[in-house]
Design a protein around this motif. Sequence first.
Motif, PDB file in Angstrom:
ATOM      1  N   ALA A 141       0.813  -1.217   0.000  1.00 22.66           N
ATOM      2  CA  ALA A 141       0.000   0.000   0.000  1.00 22.66           C
ATOM      3  C   ALA A 141       0.843   1.261   0.000  1.00 22.66           C
ATOM      4  CB  ALA A 141      -0.935  -0.010   1.211  1.00 22.66           C
ATOM      5  N   GLN A 142       2.102   1.160   0.428  1.00 25.58           N
ATOM      6  CA  GLN A 142       3.017   2.307   0.381  1.00 25.58           C
ATOM      7  C   GLN A 142       3.717   2.425  -0.959  1.00 25.58           C
ATOM      8  OE1 GLN A 142       5.548   1.581   3.948  1.00 25.58           O
ATOM      9  NE2 GLN A 142       4.714   3.524   4.655  1.00 25.58           N
ATOM     10  N   LEU A 143       3.377   1.557  -1.892  1.00 24.36           N
ATOM     11  CA  LEU A 143       3.959   1.499  -3.230  1.00 24.36           C
ATOM     12  C   LEU A 143       5.376   0.939  -3.234  1.00 24.36           C
ATOM     13  CD1 LEU A 143       2.745   4.983  -4.596  1.00 24.36           C
ATOM     14  CD2 LEU A 143       1.528   2.794  -4.589  1.00 24.36           C
ATOM     15  N   VAL A 210      17.980  11.326   0.727  1.00 18.49           N
ATOM     16  CA  VAL A 210      17.983   9.867   0.605  1.00 18.49           C
ATOM     17  C   VAL A 210      16.835   9.466  -0.316  1.00 18.49           C
ATOM     18  CG1 VAL A 210      17.864   7.669   1.825  1.00 18.49           C
ATOM     19  CG2 VAL A 210      18.867   9.668   2.960  1.00 18.49           C
ATOM     20  N   ALA A 211      17.149   8.670  -1.339  1.00 12.26           N
ATOM     21  CA  ALA A 211      16.134   8.220  -2.288  1.00 12.26           C
ATOM     22  C   ALA A 211      15.386   7.019  -1.738  1.00 12.26           C
ATOM     23  CB  ALA A 211      16.778   7.863  -3.617  1.00 12.26           C
ATOM     24  N   ASP A 212      14.072   7.042  -1.898  1.00  8.05           N
ATOM     25  CA  ASP A 212      13.192   5.973  -1.448  1.00  8.05           C
ATOM     26  C   ASP A 212      12.369   5.527  -2.652  1.00  8.05           C
ATOM     27  OD1 ASP A 212      11.774   4.223   0.147  1.00  8.05           O
ATOM     28  OD2 ASP A 212      10.562   5.755   1.133  1.00  8.05           O
ATOM     29  N   PRO A 213      12.786   4.479  -3.397  1.00  7.71           N
ATOM     30  CA  PRO A 213      12.089   4.114  -4.628  1.00  7.71           C
ATOM     31  C   PRO A 213      10.734   3.479  -4.383  1.00  7.71           C
ATOM     32  CG  PRO A 213      13.836   2.537  -4.155  1.00  7.71           C
ATOM     33  CD  PRO A 213      13.962   3.637  -3.140  1.00  7.71           C
ATOM     34  N   VAL A 214       9.751   3.876  -5.180  1.00  7.93           N
ATOM     35  CA  VAL A 214       8.413   3.282  -5.145  1.00  7.93           C
ATOM     36  C   VAL A 214       7.948   3.090  -6.584  1.00  7.93           C
ATOM     37  CG1 VAL A 214       7.769   4.246  -2.900  1.00  7.93           C
ATOM     38  CG2 VAL A 214       7.312   5.561  -4.989  1.00  7.93           C
ATOM     39  N   PHE A 215       6.864   2.314  -6.748  1.00 10.01           N
ATOM     40  CA  PHE A 215       6.280   2.092  -8.073  1.00 10.01           C
ATOM     41  C   PHE A 215       4.910   2.742  -8.139  1.00 10.01           C
ATOM     42  CE2 PHE A 215       9.602  -0.955  -8.607  1.00 10.01           C
ATOM     43  CZ  PHE A 215       9.753  -1.104  -9.976  1.00 10.01           C
ATOM     44  N   ARG A 228       1.425  12.643  -3.251  1.00  5.74           N
ATOM     45  CA  ARG A 228       0.690  12.022  -2.137  1.00  5.74           C
ATOM     46  C   ARG A 228       1.566  11.012  -1.404  1.00  5.74           C
ATOM     47  NH1 ARG A 228      -4.304  12.259  -5.378  1.00  5.74           N
ATOM     48  NH2 ARG A 228      -5.649  13.811  -4.372  1.00  5.74           N
ATOM     49  N   SER A 229       2.291  10.204  -2.163  1.00  7.98           N
ATOM     50  CA  SER A 229       3.170   9.211  -1.552  1.00  7.98           C
ATOM     51  C   SER A 229       4.282   9.880  -0.760  1.00  7.98           C
ATOM     52  CB  SER A 229       3.754   8.299  -2.640  1.00  7.98           C
ATOM     53  OG  SER A 229       4.635   7.345  -2.085  1.00  7.98           O
ATOM     54  N   LEU A 230       4.849  10.938  -1.313  1.00  6.02           N
ATOM     55  CA  LEU A 230       5.910  11.672  -0.625  1.00  6.02           C
ATOM     56  C   LEU A 230       5.413  12.245   0.697  1.00  6.02           C
ATOM     57  CD1 LEU A 230       8.762  13.054  -0.653  1.00  6.02           C
ATOM     58  CD2 LEU A 230       7.655  14.978  -1.817  1.00  6.02           C
ATOM     59  N   ILE A 231       4.271  12.921   0.662  1.00  6.26           N
ATOM     60  CA  ILE A 231       3.721  13.518   1.879  1.00  6.26           C
ATOM     61  C   ILE A 231       3.348  12.434   2.889  1.00  6.26           C
ATOM     62  CG2 ILE A 231       1.845  14.929   2.817  1.00  6.26           C
ATOM     63  CD1 ILE A 231       1.753  16.377   0.119  1.00  6.26           C
ATOM     64  N   GLY A 232       2.916  11.273   2.389  1.00  2.99           N
ATOM     65  CA  GLY A 232       2.519  10.182   3.276  1.00  2.99           C
ATOM     66  C   GLY A 232       3.647   9.589   4.079  1.00  2.99           C
ATOM     67  N   GLY A 233       4.880   9.874   3.691  1.00  7.27           N
ATOM     68  CA  GLY A 233       6.018   9.432   4.484  1.00  7.27           C
ATOM     69  C   GLY A 233       6.803   8.316   3.820  1.00  7.27           C
ATOM     70  N   PRO A 234       7.995   8.041   4.336  1.00 11.05           N
ATOM     71  CA  PRO A 234       8.868   7.026   3.743  1.00 11.05           C
ATOM     72  C   PRO A 234       8.309   5.622   3.899  1.00 11.05           C
ATOM     73  CG  PRO A 234       9.769   7.808   5.827  1.00 11.05           C
ATOM     74  CD  PRO A 234       8.599   8.683   5.517  1.00 11.05           C
ATOM     75  N   THR A 235       8.800   4.723   3.088  1.00  8.61           N
ATOM     76  CA  THR A 235       8.405   3.325   3.178  1.00  8.61           C
ATOM     77  C   THR A 235       8.900   2.729   4.497  1.00  8.61           C
ATOM     78  OG1 THR A 235      10.383   2.649   1.951  1.00  8.61           O
ATOM     79  CG2 THR A 235       8.361   3.024   0.688  1.00  8.61           C
ATOM     80  N   ARG A 236       8.272   1.640   4.887  1.00  7.21           N
ATOM     81  CA  ARG A 236       8.545   1.045   6.204  1.00  7.21           C
ATOM     82  C   ARG A 236      10.024   0.723   6.402  1.00  7.21           C
ATOM     83  NH1 ARG A 236      10.132  -3.241   8.299  1.00  7.21           N
ATOM     84  NH2 ARG A 236      10.374  -4.179   6.233  1.00  7.21           N
ATOM     85  N   TRP A 237      10.675   0.168   5.384  1.00 10.45           N
ATOM     86  CA  TRP A 237      12.072  -0.254   5.532  1.00 10.45           C
ATOM     87  C   TRP A 237      12.994   0.930   5.805  1.00 10.45           C
ATOM     88  CZ3 TRP A 237      16.840   0.379   3.113  1.00 10.45           C
ATOM     89  CH2 TRP A 237      17.819  -0.593   3.393  1.00 10.45           C
ATOM     90  N   LEU A 238      12.742   2.053   5.145  1.00 11.26           N
ATOM     91  CA  LEU A 238      13.637   3.209   5.264  1.00 11.26           C
ATOM     92  C   LEU A 238      13.273   4.127   6.424  1.00 11.26           C
ATOM     93  CD1 LEU A 238      16.079   4.437   3.716  1.00 11.26           C
ATOM     94  CD2 LEU A 238      14.440   5.855   2.467  1.00 11.26           C
TER      95      LEU A 238
END
Length: 610
Positions: A141-143, A210-215, A228-238
């Motif tokens: 869901a975080q892409l 720091v780059a956080d890649p998403v699809f 929207r993804s950027l504002i929603g915050g980084p992915t869980r791993w990062l």
Amino acid sequence: MGADRKGGARPRPGRAVAYAALGAVLLAGCASMPDSGDLRNVESTPRQDTRVRVFAMPPAEGAGPAEIMQGFLEALTSDDPDYDTARKYLSSDAARSWRPERSTTVLAGGPSIEPDCRAGAEPTSTVTCVLAGSRVATVDAQLAYEPAGGAYRKKVHLTRSPKDGQWRIDGLPDGVVMGKSDFQRNYTSVDKYYFASDTAVGSTGQPVAVADPVFVRSKVDPMTQMVRSLIGGPTRWLRPVVRSSFPTGAALQKDASGLAPDDQNRLTVPLNLQASQVAPRKCTEMATQVLFTLRNLAPTLESVELQGAGGHRLCDLSEERAEAVAWRGSAKSPENLYFLDGKHRLVRIPTGSTSTNAVPVPGPLGEGGKALDSVAVSRDEHTAAGVGDQGRSLYVTSLASGGSLGDALVTSQGATPADRLTTPSWDARGDLWVADRDPHRRRLYVMAQGVAKPQDVAVPDLSGTILDARVAADGVRIALVVKKGDKRSLLIGRVQRDDGTGQGTSVVELRSAAPDLEQVSALSWAGDSRLLVVGREQGGVLQMRYVQVDGSTLDGPAPGALTGVKSIAASEDERVPLVAYSEDDGIVRLPSGAQWQKVDKDGSAPVYPG
């Protein structure tokens, strides 16, 4: 990265998104459900022109269960923004409760439908079918992308309405499922940017990006998706090692959509924030995050304006100012290429030069008589670390005339060169990393500013021996080649710094960055979120390819074939030529649009700063 960059660029695979809609195309190629026999694939749609918008057809009047299943799977691969056509294959209750955004499951060859769908108590009104396949990856869901394996099996229930006699799906799992080729057509990988939590560089204390890649779905308003993804915050791993300057509760305004630069290459981003909620410095950092992120999709983007509630301007930022606000590896072009000459001294050639005449660096590593096995140059190109004495000793010294070599900072007791020190590596903080492969004392070390006492770095998830270790420019990720049995894998770990609790620095949550390569023999960081890797698949030949830190494969050309490759050097700045050491040809480089060219027959161990 884009057309606005100066010459000498090598193409970056799989990053640009085309926006032109050339027409609506009905998906084709899906097999019908057989009445008996083995599993049959609902084939992935053949690769389409990426500029073509693809739309599916709604269910036909009187369509049977097989046609409903087939049409629904086709609709999942279309470019409907909210899967409106796919929902037409569902009952009204299922259409309301189904959440396609929860996940995307990628299968090797597209989902198969079990041919003998099990009938319910009333065979004429209900049917249960099973979707099956071999998993390749999932996007959550975080892409965030994650390689996956194993079998995929999910039940789908269909009911025929007593009112109109139409079949519809009334029970299905959340998320969408599709074949690999459809995924590559529908999605593109984009880096969104945050700041390292505990890192600042330079005299002004710049935060490190720091780059956080998403699809994201490449033809479904990708810029709005990314903001929207950027504002929603980084992915869980990062998330544990980065921060965002967007305050809690920040969001795009409710009616925001279709974000795109205007004819002045300026983008306006409407937020739900009041001016009183955003300090000027934080606003500038927010705009920097947006600009760095969206230039992946719009390389000509020149400036960003953040607007608050009521249309009031919060701040604006040009590309030039953004590069001054935050330090980013891909924006820093190295001044020189470095390698070892035939006498194992450190020499250099200016990065932009076409010359093959290398000169010794100032200081003891170039002007002295110490023979080196490998080397790393700090990112400011003021200091170098060299491994000598057949891998036993690590020395750190200034790249200035008149300096002394001093004592070794780290010494290995390994019995052979292969059991001793790896090639060292520097991050943007100025910290130096190296691994000791001694089977009796395997260690990963970090030395603050390259001069402090070596500190042991814990790697709790490690199973095997570290053969190579290369830290990312941002200092929060590290790439490791790990040997376990006969396999040499590429793993990415998250760097958790000592936070004053006495826990020390550690590398945690190792994950595969090249799951299909079994014998990785060389690597180099080649962008903010990608690496250049030399390795081979099971039963395959040696190859050179780009991979993402999330384990996804970039869609685009790989560097030209080169025999006997032992080491490679790439820069985060993609305009800089690739360089390699080949047993057959020595030091060679690959300028953009050209073939590999010989630089120094007797040279070895090429590196760019880092």
